[in-house]
Scaffold this active site. Structure first.
Site, mmCIF file in Angstrom:
data_model
loop_
_atom_site.group_PDB
_atom_site.id
_atom_site.type_symbol
_atom_site.label_atom_id
_atom_site.label_comp_id
_atom_site.label_asym_id
_atom_site.label_seq_id
_atom_site.Cartn_x
_atom_site.Cartn_y
_atom_site.Cartn_z
ATOM 1 C CB SER A 188 0.716 1.640 -4.515
ATOM 2 O OG SER A 188 -0.402 0.914 -4.028
ATOM 3 C CE1 TYR A 197 2.520 -2.989 -6.988
ATOM 4 C CE2 TYR A 197 1.218 -2.371 -5.073
ATOM 5 C CZ TYR A 197 1.601 -2.148 -6.386
ATOM 6 O OH TYR A 197 1.078 -1.098 -7.088
HETATM 7 C C1 BGC Z 1 -2.305 -2.297 -7.054
HETATM 8 C C2 BGC Z 1 -3.656 -2.789 -7.520
HETATM 9 C C3 BGC Z 1 -4.697 -2.572 -6.435
HETATM 10 C C4 BGC Z 1 -4.656 -1.164 -5.875
HETATM 11 C C5 BGC Z 1 -5.601 -0.953 -4.692
HETATM 12 C C6 BGC Z 1 -2.443 -0.893 -6.576
HETATM 13 O O1 BGC Z 1 -1.209 -0.369 -6.206
HETATM 14 O O2 BGC Z 1 -1.365 -2.412 -8.112
HETATM 15 O O3 BGC Z 1 -3.582 -4.158 -7.871
HETATM 16 O O4 BGC Z 1 -5.991 -2.820 -6.968
HETATM 17 O O5 BGC Z 1 -3.345 -0.854 -5.482
HETATM 18 O O6 BGC Z 1 -5.528 -1.995 -3.759
#
Ligand code: BGC
Length: 279
Positions: A164, A177
C-alpha cells in the site's frame, strides 16, 4: 466491483502467462479478484483463495475458466499456518505446481490509538503480514524444489506482495494497517535479497486509493470522492484493473530483471501533492 465495471481487461495479451500456475489470496473481491481475472486472461491457471465469500470466489473462478484456462476457488485463512500448508499441498496436487504467488489478502480494522484493541492490532498484523510470510514460505518451498523450467518462465517463481502507499505514508487512525504494510515492504525486500540467487523474483505493488469495498466510505459519496481527489495528482480514483495490469506485468518475463522493487500504482499519491503549493 465486478470486472464488467472499471475498464475492460481484454487488452491483456492472452499468451503472456500461458502454462503458469498462479495463486491469488483474497481473490473473491476487490484488487485480488481483478488480479486473479487478469492473470487468467493472460493465460495462467489460477487458484482463487478466499476466507469468506465463497459464492463470489466461485464466480471469479467460473469467469476465469471461461477464458479456456483452469481455475478453482479454495478456502483458507492465510493467517493460519496449517491452512496455508494444506492449500499449497492441494494446489500442487491439483495444478501440478505454483509459478506465481500474489500475496494479496488484507484487511483494515481502524481506530485511533487510544481506542485500538489488541485484537484489532493483532488481526491486521496476522492477516496482512504473517499471512504474506506463510504464503511466501510455502510457495518458495515449491519454487526451490522445482527450479526454473525455461519453457514456462525465465525465473523459478514470482512472488508479488500486495502492499500500500501506507508502507510509506503514515496514516492516523490506521496504525495497525500502516505498520503491517511497512512490514510488508521489508518482508518483500529481504525475501527478494534472499531468493534472487535462486532465481525467484520477489516484488511489491503499492496501490493508492483504489475503488474497492475496503475503502468504500472514502469514495462512495461525491463529497468523499472530492476530498480523496485532493490527495491524487492524477485526478482519478484508481480501479482494481489498474492493479491487475501491474500484477500481470510484474509476474511476466517482460519484467524478468525487476527484483525487489515496489511498483507504486497510485496516481501520484506518494508525490505528496500538498507540497505542490505548500512547504
Ligand atoms: C487502503 C485504502 C486507502 C488507500 C489510500 C489503501 O491501502 O486500504 O483504504 O484508501 O490505501 O489511502
Amino acid at each position: 466491483m465486478s470486472s464488467a465495471e472499471g475498464r475492460s481487461q481484454k487488452v491483456i495479451p492472452s499468451q503472456l502467462l500461458r502454462g503458469q500456475k498462479a495463486l491469488v489470496t483474497g481473490a473473491n473481491s476487490g484488487i485480488g479478484k481483478a488480479t486473479a481475472i487478469g492473470l487468467g486472461r493472460a493465460g495462467a491457471d489460477v487458484v482463487v483463495n478466499y476466507v469468506t465469500g465463497r459464492d463470489e470466489a466461485e464466480k471469479v473462478a467460473e469467469e476465469i475458466s471461461s477464458f479456456g484456462v483452469r481455475a478453482a476457488a479454495y478456502e483458507a485463512d492465510v493467517s493460519e499456518e496449517g491452512q496455508v500448508v494444506a492449500m499449497m499441498e492441494w494446489m500442487i496436487a491439483e495444478f501440478g505446481t505454483i509459478d506465481i504467488l500474489v500475496a494479496n489478502a488484507g484487511l483494515q480494522r481502524d481506530a485511533l490509538l487510544a481506542d485500538m484493541t489488541l485484537a484489532q492490532w493483532q488481526k491486521v498484523l496476522d492477516v496482512n503480514l504473517t499471512g504474506q510470510f506463510l504464503c511466501a514460505r510455502e510457495a518458495t518451498k515449491e519454487f526451490l524444489r522445482r527450479g526454473v523450467v525455461p519453457e514456462v518462465s525465465r525465473s523459478a517463481g514470482k512472488i508479488i506482495c500486495m502492499s500500500s502507499v501506507h508502507q510509506l505514508i503514515p496514516w492516523t487512525g490506521h496504525v495497525n494497517y500502516a505498520a503491517s504494510k511497512g512490514g510488508v515492504q521489508m518482508l518483500m525486500q529481504t525475501l527478494a535479497q534472499e531468493l534472487a540467487p535462486k532465481r525467484i523474483r520477489v516484488n511489491g505493488i503499492a496501490p493508492g486509493a483504489i475503488k474497492t469495498p475496503i475503502n468504500r466510505s472514502a469514495w462512495e459519496t461525491p463529497e468523499a470522492e472530492r476530498d480523496l481527489l485532493r490527495l491524487i495528482p492524477y485526478g482519478r480514483v484508481g480501479d482494481a484493473e489498474d492493479i491487475a495490469y501491474a500484477a500481470v506485468s510484474l509476474a511476466s518475463d517482460l519484467m524478468d530483471y525487476v527484483v525487489g522493487t515496489t511498483l507504486y500504482v497510485d496516481g501520484g499519491m506518494t508525490l505528496f501533492p500538498g507540497f505542490a503549493t505548500g512547504g
